[in-house]
Design a protein around this motif. Structure first.
Motif, PDB file in Angstrom:
ATOM      1  N   GLY A   1     -10.927  -1.244   3.410  1.00 42.18           N
ATOM      2  CA  GLY A   1     -12.187  -1.576   4.073  1.00 42.18           C
ATOM      3  C   GLY A   1     -12.163  -1.383   5.569  1.00 42.18           C
ATOM      4  O   GLY A   1     -13.094  -1.815   6.260  1.00 42.18           O
ATOM      5  N   GLY A   2     -11.126  -0.758   6.085  1.00 39.20           N
ATOM      6  CA  GLY A   2     -11.038  -0.566   7.527  1.00 39.20           C
ATOM      7  C   GLY A   2     -10.373  -1.711   8.252  1.00 39.20           C
ATOM      8  O   GLY A   2     -10.133  -1.640   9.456  1.00 39.20           O
ATOM      9  N   LYS A   3     -10.073  -2.770   7.538  1.00 39.45           N
ATOM     10  CA  LYS A   3      -9.361  -3.902   8.108  1.00 39.45           C
ATOM     11  C   LYS A   3      -8.182  -4.219   7.195  1.00 39.45           C
ATOM     12  O   LYS A   3      -8.284  -4.077   5.971  1.00 39.45           O
ATOM     13  N   PRO A   4      -7.080  -4.639   7.751  1.00 35.01           N
ATOM     14  CA  PRO A   4      -5.924  -4.920   6.899  1.00 35.01           C
ATOM     15  C   PRO A   4      -6.243  -6.002   5.859  1.00 35.01           C
ATOM     16  O   PRO A   4      -6.971  -6.953   6.140  1.00 35.01           O
ATOM     17  N   VAL A   5      -5.671  -5.843   4.683  1.00 39.09           N
ATOM     18  CA  VAL A   5      -5.818  -6.849   3.625  1.00 39.09           C
ATOM     19  C   VAL A   5      -4.968  -8.061   4.013  1.00 39.09           C
ATOM     20  O   VAL A   5      -3.752  -7.954   4.205  1.00 39.09           O
ATOM     21  N   THR A   6      -5.636  -9.200   4.120  1.00 38.99           N
ATOM     22  CA  THR A   6      -4.931 -10.417   4.542  1.00 38.99           C
ATOM     23  C   THR A   6      -4.360 -11.208   3.364  1.00 38.99           C
ATOM     24  O   THR A   6      -3.504 -12.066   3.566  1.00 38.99           O
ATOM     25  N   GLY A   7      -4.828 -10.930   2.182  1.00 35.93           N
ATOM     26  CA  GLY A   7      -4.303 -11.664   1.029  1.00 35.93           C
ATOM     27  C   GLY A   7      -5.178 -11.456  -0.202  1.00 35.93           C
ATOM     28  O   GLY A   7      -6.054 -10.566  -0.231  1.00 35.93           O
ATOM     29  N   TYR A   8      -4.920 -12.280  -1.202  1.00 38.13           N
ATOM     30  CA  TYR A   8      -5.596 -12.115  -2.498  1.00 38.13           C
ATOM     31  C   TYR A   8      -6.003 -13.481  -3.038  1.00 38.13           C
ATOM     32  O   TYR A   8      -5.363 -14.505  -2.759  1.00 38.13           O
TER      33      TYR A   8
END
Length: 1090
Positions: A671-678
């Protein structure tokens, strides 16, 4: 309302009051007014009556016994101390000992419970509408809470209406003057007393009819006309507890029973029917022309589609169609002056749970509907939260309401709060279900922050922000002071957008503006800069200039926009003459002026508008302005950020008893931003309710889900989270079931070892679980090696296995594992290796104790000898008799690895002797000798003779029998008989010698003697009878002519065993008396002499 029985005792006090009134009061005062004044003085003795009981146990107030007239309502109230109970109590009302009134709820019986939380007191009420005579009897209230239980009893007495008695009393209580006012004349007390005497006599007669049992006459009529087998049923139906007293009175009343002149067959005492079905009430009358009427609770029944009357010969039938709870009543049929009664019970079918409640997870402020579907429309259900009942009365104070939609019952929360979370339960009379409601605080997300503004005088300033919740309100502040709407200032809230608009901006409007959402520790701030306009004299021509309202100081700026949001790039342009603006996306010129992406032009501004930003809009945009004096360019890097794509390859790698390991791959596009978690969710297969497993984002791609139920199918999914938001859910995992392998098998032991095999035994695992157990696998490993070799490829079901083809002399370790659908269990391993070698054990016979002495059996009995032995390898077993082999036609021998069995179906004397048993392994041998003796009854003695007679004595001698029955002779049984009567009497029992002296014989009589032989098997079948007789002659000294013992005893030997007398005219006696055999031998001889 019923009137309490104690109140009836106060009636005489009321009577006394009017008598004294005329003497003490002026004539104008009405006498009845003084009656209440004296009544309270008598109240204390009533309260101190011996029947009053102090509440004990859990009852603060026990239910009072009441007396009520027919047709009126009755209410019974009790109070329970909740402090004495560990939990909310269960209340049950009973009539008699067994009939629970809950089954009649909704007809005339209703129940009410209330709880005062301040004092922790439960108030319970029993309401009976329009009581009938059948409601009379003993009742019981039972309170139960976990292990605490208490009960108390009370009585309801139903009386006939008092209209006649009271009416007569009031009519008699009148003044003697006729055609005068009520205040004139004197009171007619003589007429009142006469009427009272009649009423008292009627009461005494009624009391006599009711007897001391308190059973109404109508019930006695039912009992008198019923069969004995129906007494218990009627007593149970009407709550009669004194069954013994009832039967005693019935026994007396049966003599007075008169056959009914009108009825040949009456109604049964009670009928029962399921709700919705029909029932037929049938009676037979003696005369078909007699008029007949049906009544329900005393009201005559008229024919209709509900009630159908039929006449079939002498039978009269009342059919009640589609029975409801309103038909649960007392019925009677009347023919002239005769009546018969019955009671109909309408049974309500159990209400079953068709669709149970489901767990729900919501946020504060959401609307929640918890629905359950039952099997019956209009059924009564009870809602409970954490063990406390939810009532409609409490719903007005709380934030919930109930709704019924056919078979569906719905609990609705319009605006749920944190206090509403908990475990909710629905209970019917046929089942229950429960579910959990989880309420969480909603996290507010900022989708668009407010930006700093720089405006000129008289222009408009617009602060705008977007949050994730449409319902969130907030306040605007300027330099910490709340902003109020005015003519120039407008505050608006539309959906998720909050706006602050300032028209005609002035220098005093400059400052820091903040938006604070209500209920959240969050604030959004921006600065309003006021741009002053200075009038300067400038040349008419000016080169073009681009003025970007961005934070960047260079000609290249970066703008980030969230996908789906609107982007408007307003670029201010100056220059004289006015410059021409051109937009480029990459290297391509963009000229579209309509659509989702367009250019808007004004005199001093050029705007690039994107209505709903998409990923394809990302890129570098360039604006170029030109006029004759030159050109200017500026680049803007547009970055469109979005929520990430869903995680990929979501799968379950392993499961346990109540856990599962979930693994997934990160999303392809972040999404253009780092994945911070799930975020991880799971649900039961078939359900639509997902449960969130983590509230804080989980940064790893492997997650262990716990607290699942073994044997239930689940599905799971994963969401990816970045700074923009939460992705769409991933694909569901394949349905999986938490199942654990079994625990290790128990008590693994070695049972047997040979040169090439080992036999193992074990016990099943202590924990098997929902997956069951398919069998066991056995593995072995040579000492010093780490390679385990499977002994069986297919699991064995029994707890034992023989491992074959093992190398002789090797030392081998063995282990066993349990196998089920979840896999292999932990192994059970032997602590020490096993040496593969035959265990040599010398043969040894373990002769039972009872065979170490002579084994005696009677002829015809079975011979069944079991002799255990030991020895390895299996020894050779040989039976012999006197050194010769056994006769296999008579003797059967069966030998196993551990014992040998010697069996003869019917023993004969020829089977007696010494038997030898030998157990041999190669040159090792063990032997045992078993002595068997087969015995039977001995033969009769021979040569029985009377050798000498002197005085009243005779010497009898005999010889031992030819056949002693292969057993030692224990004694002889001697009897005598007079030649005239030939009745045999005992003389000696178990005489050891072959002779005896018989004394006390009667002078003048002549005697025969007979002797039986006795051994271990009993008396011989036939006796030896003396060949001569003993004649007792008179002597000069003796004059004995009568017996010393005047009560001679008869022989106990059966007739078929007594021999015929030599004199055919005197047959042998029938039998000896039994009690004679229990006397000592010498005493029997003395009493039987003569």
């Amino acid at each position: 309302m019923p009137e309490a029985k104690p109140a009836a005792k106060k009636a005489p006090k009321g009577k006394d009051a009017p008598k004294g009134a005329p003497k003490e009061a002026p004539p104008k005062e009405a006498p009845p007014k003084e009656a209440p004044a004296e009544a309270p003085k008598e109240a204390p003795p009533e309260d101190q009556s011996p029947t009053a009981e102090e509440p004990t146990g859990v009852f603060l107030k026990k239910p009072d016994s009441v007396s009520v007239e027919t047709g009126k309502d009755a209410v019974v109230v009790a109070k329970v101390n909740g402090k004495e109970l560990p939990d909310k109590p269960t209340i049950k009302w009973f009539k008699g000992k067994w009939l629970e009134l809950g089954s009649k709820s909704g007809a005339r019986f209703s129940f009410k419970e209330s709880h005062d939380s301040t004092s922790n007191v439960y108030t319970v009420e029993l309401h009976i509408g329009k009581v009938v005579l059948g409601d009379r009897g003993d009742y019981r209230l039972e309170v139960k809470a976990k292990d605490t239980r208490d009960s108390c009893g009370f009585n309801i007495d139903v009386e006939a209406p008092r209209q006649d008695a009271s009416g007569q009393s009031l009519e008699s209580f009148k003044r003697t003057g006729e055609k005068k006012s009520d205040t004139a004349g004197e009171l007619d007390f003589s007429g009142l007393l006469k009427k009272r005497e009649v009423v008292e006599e009627e009461k005494k007669k009624k009391k006599k009819d009711d007897d001391d049992l308190g059973i109404p006459p109508e019930i006695w009529e039912l009992l008198k006309g019923a069969k004995k087998s129906e007494y218990e049923k009627i007593a149970f139906q009407y709550g009669i507890t004194d069954l013994r007293g009832m039967l005693k009175r019935l026994k007396k009343a049966k003599v007075e029973v008169k056959k009914s002149a009108a009825f040949t067959k009456k109604l049964d005492p009670a009928y029962q029917v399921d709700r919705g079905n029909k029932i037929k009430l049938i009676v037979e009358i003696s005369d078909p022309d007699l008029p007949l009427k049906w009544f329900k609770n005393g009201q005559e029944i008229k024919p209709s589609s509900k009630y159908v009357f039929e006449n079939v010969g002498k039978k009269r039938i009342l059919t009640i169609n589609k029975c409801t709870l309103a038909d649960d009543a007392a019925y009677e049929v009347a023919v002239k002056d005769e009546k018969c009664f019955t009671e109909l019970f309408v049974k309500e079918p159990p209400v079953l749970i068709v669709t149970p409640l489901e767990d729900q997870q919501v946020f504060v402020g959401d609307r929640v509907e918890m629905a359950v579907e039952v099997s019956e429309e209009g059924a009564q259900v009870m809602w409970m939260k954490d063990g406390v009942e939810l009532t409609r009365e409490d719903s007005f104070k709380a934030r919930y309401r109930f709704k019924k939609d056919g078979k569906r019952h719905i609990l609705i929360f319009s605006d749920v709060v944190l206090e509403d979370r908990g475990r909710y339960q629905v209970i019917t009379n046929g089942g229950q279900c429960e579910a959990e409601l989880i309420v969480e605080e909603k996290q507010l997300e900022v989708l668009q922050d407010i930006a700093d503004l720089t405006v000129k005088a008289s222009e408009q300033a617009v602060f705008k922000c977007e949050v994730s919740d449409e319902k969130v309100t907030g306040k605007w502040y300027k330099n910490g002071v709340e902003v109020r709407p005015s003519k120039r200032i407008t505050i608006s809230h539309v959906g998720r957008f909050h706006k602050l608009v300032i028209d005609d901006v002035r220098p005093e409007d400059e400052g820091d503006y903040t938006f604070v959402p209500d209920g959240y520790a969050l604030s959004l701030s921006a600065k309003l800069n006021f741009l002053e306009i200075k009038v300067e004299y400038v040349p008419k021509q000016e080169p073009p200039k681009i003025h970007l309202d961005c934070s960047g100081k260079t000609s290249e700026n970066a703008i980030v926009v969230v996908a789906g949001n609107k982007l408007r790039l307003d670029v201010s342009i100056t220059g004289e003459p006015p410059p021409v603006a051109t937009w480029l996306k990459g290297d391509e010129v963009f000229t579209t002026t309509e659509g989702r992406t367009r250019i808007e032009k004004r005199a001093d501004c050029s705007s690039f508008v994107i209505e709903s930003a998409e990923r394809e809009d990302e890129g570098r945009y360039t604006i170029k302005v030109t006029n004759p004096l030159g050109e200017d360019m500026a680049s803007i890097l547009l970055q469109v950020v979005d929520v990430p794509d869903p995680p990929e390859a979501v799968r379950i790698t392993s499961v346990g008893e109540d856990w599962a390991i979930l693994v997934w791959e990160p999303p392809t596009y972040d999404g253009g931003k780092p994945v911070t978690g799930y975020l991880v969710e799971r649900k039961k297969k078939g359900s639509q309710r997902w449960m969130k497993l983590n509230f804080e984002v989980f940064t790893e791609t492997t997650y262990e889900s716990t607290k699942m139920i073994e044997g239930i199918l689940y599905e799971m999914r994963v969401f990816a989270v970045n700074a923009i938001g939460v992705s769409q859910p991933s694909m569901y995992t394949k349905p999986f079931m938490p199942i654990a392998p079994t625990s290790e098998p128990l008590h693994l032991i070695v049972e047997d070892v040979t040169d090439t095999t080992t036999t193992l035994k074990w016990r099943p695992p202590s924990r098997i679980g929902a997956g069951g157990i398919d069998g066991y696998l056995v593995e072995y490993c040579l000492e010093g090696s780490e390679e385990w070799v499977p002994a069986n490829t297919e699991p064995v079901e029994r707890c034992g296995f023989t491992v074959k083809n093992l190398p002789t002399g090797a030392r081998i370790l063995f282990r066993v594992v349990g196998v089920n659908i979840a896999g292999r269990s932990e192994p059970a391993t032997l602590a020490q290796p096993v040496t593969i070698r035959e265990i040599a054990e010398p043969p040894k016979i373990r002769l039972p104790r009872h065979l170490r002495q002579t084994y005696i059996r009677k002829v015809g009995e079975q011979l069944n000898l079991v002799v255990p032995f030991q020895g390895k390898p299996r020894p050779q077993v040989v039976w012999t008799k006197g050194g010769a082999p056994l006769d296999t036609s008579r003797v059967h021998v069966r030998t196993s690895d551990f014992d040998t069995v010697f069996f003869v179906r019917q023993a004969a004397r020829s089977d007696s002797g010494e038997y030898e048993l030998s157990v041999q392994i190669e040159n090792m041998k063990d032997t045992a000798t078993i002595r068997i003796r087969v015995v039977e009854k001995a033969g009769p003695p021979i040569n029985v003779m009377v050798k000498e007679v002197w005085g009243t004595n005779a010497l009898v001698e005999w010889q031992a029998p030819k056949d002693d029955g292969n057993s030692e002779i224990t004694g002889y049984f001697v009897q005598k008989a007079d030649k005239k009567t030939m009745e045999w009497f005992n003389v000696y029992e178990r005489n050891r010698h072959t002779s005896c002296t018989v004394s006390d014989l009667i002078v003048g009589n002549e005697y025969y003697f007979r002797v039986y032989t006795e051994n271990i098997c009993g008396l011989s079948d036939s006796p030896g009878v003396s060949k001569n007789t003993a004649r007792i002659l008179k002597t000069a000294e003796g004059g004995l002519d009568e017996e010393r013992d005047g009560n001679p005893r008869r022989s106990q030997v059966p007739d078929n065993q007594l021999p015929r007398s030599p004199d055919a005219e005197h047959p042998p006696p029938l039998a000896l008396r039994r009690w004679d055999l229990h006397l000592p031998g010498r005493q029997r001889a003395r009493r039987g002499a003569g």
